[in-house]
Design a protein around this motif. Structure first.
Motif, PDB file in Angstrom:
ATOM      1  N   HIS A  32       0.812  -1.218   0.000  1.00  0.00           N
ATOM      2  CA  HIS A  32       0.000   0.000   0.000  1.00  0.00           C
ATOM      3  C   HIS A  32       0.844   1.266   0.000  1.00  0.00           C
ATOM      4  O   HIS A  32       0.340   2.343  -0.334  1.00  0.00           O
ATOM      5  CB  HIS A  32      -0.927   0.002   1.217  1.00  0.00           C
ATOM      6  CG  HIS A  32      -1.894  -1.133   1.259  1.00  0.00           C
ATOM      7  ND1 HIS A  32      -2.939  -1.245   0.367  1.00  0.00           N
ATOM      8  CD2 HIS A  32      -1.972  -2.219   2.068  1.00  0.00           C
ATOM      9  CE1 HIS A  32      -3.636  -2.338   0.640  1.00  0.00           C
ATOM     10  NE2 HIS A  32      -3.062  -2.960   1.658  1.00  0.00           N
ATOM     11  N   VAL A  36      -0.153   4.385  -6.508  1.00  0.00           N
ATOM     12  CA  VAL A  36      -0.878   3.674  -7.560  1.00  0.00           C
ATOM     13  C   VAL A  36      -0.283   4.030  -8.913  1.00  0.00           C
ATOM     14  O   VAL A  36      -0.094   5.207  -9.242  1.00  0.00           O
ATOM     15  CB  VAL A  36      -2.377   4.029  -7.523  1.00  0.00           C
ATOM     16  CG1 VAL A  36      -3.101   3.386  -8.702  1.00  0.00           C
ATOM     17  CG2 VAL A  36      -2.997   3.594  -6.206  1.00  0.00           C
ATOM     18  N   PRO A  71      -3.404  -2.130  -7.507  1.00  0.00           N
ATOM     19  CA  PRO A  71      -4.431  -1.192  -7.989  1.00  0.00           C
ATOM     20  C   PRO A  71      -4.241  -0.802  -9.452  1.00  0.00           C
ATOM     21  O   PRO A  71      -3.119  -0.730  -9.967  1.00  0.00           O
ATOM     22  CB  PRO A  71      -4.256   0.033  -7.078  1.00  0.00           C
ATOM     23  CG  PRO A  71      -3.433  -0.436  -5.924  1.00  0.00           C
ATOM     24  CD  PRO A  71      -2.579  -1.541  -6.450  1.00  0.00           C
ATOM     25  N   HIS A  73      -4.548   2.100 -12.173  1.00  0.00           N
ATOM     26  CA  HIS A  73      -4.483   3.553 -12.162  1.00  0.00           C
ATOM     27  C   HIS A  73      -5.739   4.168 -12.784  1.00  0.00           C
ATOM     28  O   HIS A  73      -6.328   3.617 -13.723  1.00  0.00           O
ATOM     29  CB  HIS A  73      -3.241   4.025 -12.922  1.00  0.00           C
ATOM     30  CG  HIS A  73      -2.862   5.451 -12.646  1.00  0.00           C
ATOM     31  ND1 HIS A  73      -3.423   6.509 -13.325  1.00  0.00           N
ATOM     32  CD2 HIS A  73      -1.984   5.997 -11.755  1.00  0.00           C
ATOM     33  CE1 HIS A  73      -2.909   7.641 -12.876  1.00  0.00           C
ATOM     34  NE2 HIS A  73      -2.034   7.358 -11.923  1.00  0.00           N
ATOM     35  N   TYR A  86       0.805   3.244 -17.806  1.00  0.00           N
ATOM     36  CA  TYR A  86       0.405   2.558 -16.581  1.00  0.00           C
ATOM     37  C   TYR A  86       0.097   1.083 -16.830  1.00  0.00           C
ATOM     38  O   TYR A  86       0.304   0.249 -15.940  1.00  0.00           O
ATOM     39  CB  TYR A  86      -0.780   3.280 -15.945  1.00  0.00           C
ATOM     40  CG  TYR A  86      -0.403   4.666 -15.479  1.00  0.00           C
ATOM     41  CD1 TYR A  86       0.425   4.838 -14.375  1.00  0.00           C
ATOM     42  CD2 TYR A  86      -0.835   5.798 -16.163  1.00  0.00           C
ATOM     43  CE1 TYR A  86       0.803   6.106 -13.948  1.00  0.00           C
ATOM     44  CE2 TYR A  86      -0.468   7.065 -15.741  1.00  0.00           C
ATOM     45  CZ  TYR A  86       0.358   7.216 -14.637  1.00  0.00           C
ATOM     46  OH  TYR A  86       0.736   8.468 -14.217  1.00  0.00           O
ATOM     47  N   TYR A  90       1.984  -1.936 -14.990  1.00  0.00           N
ATOM     48  CA  TYR A  90       1.238  -3.044 -14.388  1.00  0.00           C
ATOM     49  C   TYR A  90       1.821  -4.387 -14.831  1.00  0.00           C
ATOM     50  O   TYR A  90       2.017  -5.296 -14.011  1.00  0.00           O
ATOM     51  CB  TYR A  90      -0.236  -2.951 -14.795  1.00  0.00           C
ATOM     52  CG  TYR A  90      -1.199  -3.608 -13.831  1.00  0.00           C
ATOM     53  CD1 TYR A  90      -1.841  -2.862 -12.855  1.00  0.00           C
ATOM     54  CD2 TYR A  90      -1.463  -4.974 -13.891  1.00  0.00           C
ATOM     55  CE1 TYR A  90      -2.728  -3.448 -11.960  1.00  0.00           C
ATOM     56  CE2 TYR A  90      -2.335  -5.576 -13.002  1.00  0.00           C
ATOM     57  CZ  TYR A  90      -2.976  -4.802 -12.036  1.00  0.00           C
ATOM     58  OH  TYR A  90      -3.837  -5.404 -11.143  1.00  0.00           O
ATOM     59  N   TYR A 107      -7.596  -7.383  -8.102  1.00  0.00           N
ATOM     60  CA  TYR A 107      -7.686  -5.960  -8.445  1.00  0.00           C
ATOM     61  C   TYR A 107      -9.154  -5.594  -8.557  1.00  0.00           C
ATOM     62  O   TYR A 107     -10.030  -6.467  -8.481  1.00  0.00           O
ATOM     63  CB  TYR A 107      -6.956  -5.662  -9.767  1.00  0.00           C
ATOM     64  CG  TYR A 107      -7.664  -6.211 -10.995  1.00  0.00           C
ATOM     65  CD1 TYR A 107      -8.426  -5.377 -11.821  1.00  0.00           C
ATOM     66  CD2 TYR A 107      -7.593  -7.566 -11.328  1.00  0.00           C
ATOM     67  CE1 TYR A 107      -9.079  -5.880 -12.932  1.00  0.00           C
ATOM     68  CE2 TYR A 107      -8.240  -8.067 -12.442  1.00  0.00           C
ATOM     69  CZ  TYR A 107      -8.985  -7.228 -13.247  1.00  0.00           C
ATOM     70  OH  TYR A 107      -9.641  -7.721 -14.348  1.00  0.00           O
ATOM     71  N   ASP A 114     -13.074   2.769  -3.924  1.00  0.00           N
ATOM     72  CA  ASP A 114     -13.023   1.313  -3.983  1.00  0.00           C
ATOM     73  C   ASP A 114     -14.264   0.679  -3.366  1.00  0.00           C
ATOM     74  O   ASP A 114     -14.753  -0.329  -3.837  1.00  0.00           O
ATOM     75  CB  ASP A 114     -11.789   0.796  -3.229  1.00  0.00           C
ATOM     76  CG  ASP A 114     -10.570   0.719  -4.132  1.00  0.00           C
ATOM     77  OD1 ASP A 114     -10.597   1.350  -5.185  1.00  0.00           O
ATOM     78  OD2 ASP A 114      -9.608   0.025  -3.770  1.00  0.00           O
ATOM     79  N   LEU A 186      -8.644   4.043   0.397  1.00  0.00           N
ATOM     80  CA  LEU A 186      -8.425   2.675  -0.040  1.00  0.00           C
ATOM     81  C   LEU A 186      -8.242   1.746   1.149  1.00  0.00           C
ATOM     82  O   LEU A 186      -7.775   2.159   2.205  1.00  0.00           O
ATOM     83  CB  LEU A 186      -7.178   2.599  -0.925  1.00  0.00           C
ATOM     84  CG  LEU A 186      -7.149   3.505  -2.150  1.00  0.00           C
ATOM     85  CD1 LEU A 186      -5.832   3.323  -2.880  1.00  0.00           C
ATOM     86  CD2 LEU A 186      -8.308   3.197  -3.081  1.00  0.00           C
TER      87      LEU A 186
END
Length: 399
Positions: A32, A36, A71, A73, A86, A90, A107, A114, A186
């Motif tokens: 975390h 992101v 996550p 983006h 992005y 990923y 995801y 979220d 989140l």
């Protein structure tokens, strides 16, 4: 099933030792701390893995089995030209996770928020505290606190009226508390969005309707799922929570039909589902057993929880795991049957990783500060109930 619990990292008040003592074999975790869209480096993944494995020589071994979440983006969700950057990031994160032996990645594709609730400490008759969503309170926030343009079109006249009357009677502290609850950030964070900037985040979706958001999701899975398949990684999307449009934003992973379209968008097994009985079960029109039977081969991760729909309203609250609107016996029976099919077919992933989701705050945890829904004792109770149900079904030869 492989029993796991979510662990938010070194600052989680529920420790790895707590998770070991609950009898779990695995941990569900995420990085975390990484913004992101940035790449999860091999070093960062190894650092988290080392924390999870610390003490494994002395105590029962724990494995980092599932990433929840890596996550997506917002530029990907909105389909902006910069999304390609992005998407590539990923893919690189997936490659790095695979290099570290982590093969299940959860995801979601919910815009902006979220998940959302309006109360985090709803008191049950036994004294437990749990999460609740009240449609009137959400309307109150949207209409009179956020003051979203054209929000009235989303609410019934009687809800608008009752929300207005309730708002007039609220104190500033009550208004602030509801605001922070709705805008809680989140999972893994206790920081809420800033109300001043929140409307601008919604405005960015002004021209993105249901159809466009679906196309953006399908673009993403078409790009990413084949790479995941090559890497031996199972991607699994989490359903919308709640499974309906909020704040004028489309929600496109809420129903069985949504799942079918998504599975067809990239027809590789890596393009899969996080089967969350709580999120899907909020809708009475979702047949959870049928979803398992139809898409069992694409289910890579399981969240077992249930909610209770409150009669005559759109309200719901988290319920005892065996006694809500979800027929947990039928669902677990169907999941165990799916595991048997996989075993017979020689699948390496014949056992499904499962975690008890959203436990009550209860007993000594009533006096502790924990992530909403993720106190230790409540999840321990839930896991014990679900484990007993699983063993009972297996021993009774009900599958």
């Amino acid at each position: 099933m492989i029993h796991t619990m979510r662990w938010f990292g070194p600052n989680d008040p529920v420790s790895l030792m707590d998770i070991r003592q609950a009898g779990c074999a695995g941990v569900v975790s995420a990085l975390h701390q990484i913004p992101v869209g940035d790449v999860w480096s091999v070093d960062a993944i190894k650092e988290r893995n080392a924390l999870i494995h610390a003490g494994n020589e002395q105590f029962t071994d724990l494995q980092w089995l599932v990433v929840e979440s890596l996550p997506v983006h917002e530029h990907i969700k909105k389909g902006l030209p910069t999304r390609s950057l992005y998407v590539e990031n990923y893919k690189q994160s997936l490659k790095n996770l695979a290099a570290c032996g982590i093969k299940t990645v959860c995801y979601n594709f919910m815009p902006v928020l979220d998940w959302s609730r309006t109360q985090l400490d709803y008191a049950m008759p036994e004294g437990h505290k749990t999460l609740r969503f009240v449609w009137e309170d959400f309307a109150l926030f949207d209409l009179f606190i956020l003051k979203r343009p054209n929000a009235a079109a989303d609410y019934e006249p009687e809800i608008q009226q009752s929300a207005s009357l309730k708002f007039e009677q609220m104190s500033q502290d009550e208004i602030l508390h509801l605001t922070n609850t709705v805008l809680l950030g989140l999972p893994g964070s206790e920081e809420a969005f800033d109300l001043v900037n929140f409307q601008s985040l919604l405005d960015a979706y002004a021209d993105i309707d249901d159809k466009q958001l679906r196309q953006n999701l399908y673009y993403f899975v078409k790009e990413v799922a084949p790479i995941a398949q090559e890497l031996g990684i199972s991607l699994c999307i989490h359903p919308d929570d709640p499974p309906r449009s909020l704040l004028g934003l489309p929600r496109v992973v809420s129903t069985e039909a949504d799942l079918e379209e998504l599975m067809q968008a990239s027809n590789v097994r890596a393009n899969g589902i996080t089967f969350c009985t709580g999120s899907l079960g909020v809708r009475a029109d979702n047949d959870l057993v049928n979803i398992v039977e139809r898409f069992g081969d694409r289910i890579h991760f399981v969240h077992l929880r249930t909610t209770k729909r409150e009669d005559g309203t759109r309200n719901f609250h988290e319920a005892p795991h065996l006694y809500g609107d979800v027929d947990m016996y039928a669902v677990v029976k169907a999941l165990l049957a799916e595991e048997q099919k996989r075993k017979a077919a020689g699948y390496q992933d014949s056992e499904l990783p499962m975690r008890p989701d959203h436990g009550f705050q209860m007993l000594d945890d009533l006096h502790k500060k924990t992530y909403p829904g993720y106190s230790g004792i409540g999840r321990l109770k839930a896991l014990a109930e679900l484990r007993g149900l699983e063993v009972g079904i297996k021993r009774s030869a009900a599958i």
